[in-house]
Design an enzyme around this catalytic site. Structure first.
Site, mmCIF file in Angstrom:
data_model
loop_
_atom_site.group_PDB
_atom_site.id
_atom_site.type_symbol
_atom_site.label_atom_id
_atom_site.label_comp_id
_atom_site.label_asym_id
_atom_site.label_seq_id
_atom_site.Cartn_x
_atom_site.Cartn_y
_atom_site.Cartn_z
ATOM 1 N N ARG A 34 -12.973 8.005 20.539
ATOM 2 C CA ARG A 34 -14.430 8.120 20.444
ATOM 3 C C ARG A 34 -15.018 8.237 21.841
ATOM 4 N NH1 ARG A 34 -17.227 3.976 16.295
ATOM 5 N NH2 ARG A 34 -18.960 4.540 17.660
ATOM 6 N N ARG A 73 -10.961 -0.277 22.799
ATOM 7 C CA ARG A 73 -10.926 0.592 21.624
ATOM 8 C C ARG A 73 -10.944 2.060 22.054
ATOM 9 N NH1 ARG A 73 -15.537 -0.124 17.043
ATOM 10 N NH2 ARG A 73 -16.791 1.305 18.247
ATOM 11 N N ARG A 126 -30.272 0.073 10.746
ATOM 12 C CA ARG A 126 -30.329 -0.268 12.162
ATOM 13 C C ARG A 126 -31.756 -0.378 12.669
ATOM 14 N NH1 ARG A 126 -24.926 2.067 13.524
ATOM 15 N NH2 ARG A 126 -24.429 1.683 15.685
HETATM 16 P P1 AMP Z 1 -21.374 3.358 14.933
HETATM 17 O O1 AMP Z 1 -20.110 4.020 14.511
HETATM 18 O O2 AMP Z 1 -22.011 2.554 13.826
HETATM 19 O O3 AMP Z 1 -21.200 2.548 16.210
HETATM 20 O O4 AMP Z 1 -22.417 4.529 15.272
HETATM 21 C C1 AMP Z 1 -22.186 5.480 16.294
HETATM 22 C C2 AMP Z 1 -23.495 6.170 16.653
HETATM 23 O O5 AMP Z 1 -24.003 6.847 15.489
HETATM 24 C C3 AMP Z 1 -24.628 5.255 17.089
HETATM 25 O O6 AMP Z 1 -24.564 4.959 18.488
HETATM 26 C C4 AMP Z 1 -25.854 6.077 16.717
HETATM 27 O O7 AMP Z 1 -26.070 7.112 17.670
HETATM 28 C C5 AMP Z 1 -25.428 6.741 15.419
HETATM 29 N N1 AMP Z 1 -25.768 5.924 14.221
HETATM 30 C C6 AMP Z 1 -24.900 5.335 13.352
HETATM 31 N N2 AMP Z 1 -25.550 4.679 12.375
HETATM 32 C C7 AMP Z 1 -26.881 4.856 12.633
HETATM 33 C C8 AMP Z 1 -28.086 4.395 12.007
HETATM 34 N N3 AMP Z 1 -28.052 3.615 10.897
HETATM 35 N N4 AMP Z 1 -29.257 4.777 12.552
HETATM 36 C C9 AMP Z 1 -29.311 5.566 13.636
HETATM 37 N N5 AMP Z 1 -28.237 6.004 14.308
HETATM 38 C C10 AMP Z 1 -27.014 5.659 13.811
#
Ligand code: AMP
Length: 202
Positions: free
Chosen positions: A143, A137, A98
């Site tokens: 979530r 969702r 990311r």
């Molecule tokens: P996601 O399920 O991918 O939408 O991730 C949910 C949350 O987890 C994000 O809003 C970030 O706070 C954290 N997160 C997930 N993947 C990453 C990553 N690669 N780098 C930093 N934070 C992450």
């Protein structure tokens, strides 16, 4: 070996498309969001620290997610004794990298495993549609970060600010394809497969 980065803002459909891609290409799914949520569920210290940031829609520090991916790659390294039938076709990285430092670290990690990223595929969806999808969702996912419109907008902004430059990183390596993420799931899936198959042949 196929190593795919599935890219796109929260709500773009990465999770849905990952499920289809895993089956078709026999991939191991590595989602940093899922890994962080399981740390939270297990009540680990890392999980507790990550939760504070995730609840605000802010990215967790690079070293935390890089460390998690490193150990997962290590875990999934195929032992020589395993039969060919159980060999993984590669990895699908969902929600990672990311940031550009995460992308650089991933290249290095894959290099130590004698493999590399095949292609990054970005699902493109406008922010109004993303907000609509995520609120929907949030009604069933449980979530907390999907249930508040302000938080959703912050996550999309965080994506645009920090994550979008990752696309340039792969683009400079000739490994980037953008796909319209609005439409029938099956149509989008076919387009992703088309891009993957072309990249594999290159
Ligand atoms: P996601 O399920 O991918 O939408 O991730 C949910 C949350 O987890 C994000 O809003 C970030 O706070 C954290 N997160 C997930 N993947 C990453 C990553 N690669 N780098 C930093 N934070 C992450």
């Amino acid at each position: 070996m196929l190593n795919l980065v599935l890219f796109g803002p929260p709500g773009a459909g990465k999770g849905t498309q990952s499920e289809y891609l895993i089956k078709k290409y026999n991939l191991v799914h590595l989602s940093t969001g899922d890994l962080l949520r399981s740390q939270i569920a297990a009540g680990t210290e890392l999980g507790l620290r990550a939760k504070q940031l995730m609840d605000q829609g802010i990215l967790v520090p690079d070293e935390v997610v890089i460390g998690m991916i490193e150990s997962k790659l290590h875990e999934n390294q195929t032992p020589a004794t395993q039969s060919d039938a159980s060999l993984t076709g590669g990895f699908i990285f969902d929600g990672f990298p990311r940031t550009v430092p995460q992308a650089v670290a991933l290249d290095q990690l894959l290099g130590t495993h004698n493999t590399k990223i095949t292609i990054m595929i970005a699902l493109v969806v406008d922010s109004e549609e993303l907000t609509r999808r995520l609120l929907l969702r949030g009604q069933t996912s449980g979530r907390p970060d999907d249930q508040n419109e302000e938080l959703i907008r912050r996550r999309v902004k965080e994506y645009n600010d920090k994550t979008a430059p990752v696309a340039d990183y792969y683009s400079q390596q000739g490994k980037f394809a953008a796909i319209d993420g609005i439409g029938e799931i099956d149509t989008i899936f076919k387009e992703i497969c088309h891009q993957i198959d072309e990249a594999v042949e290159r």
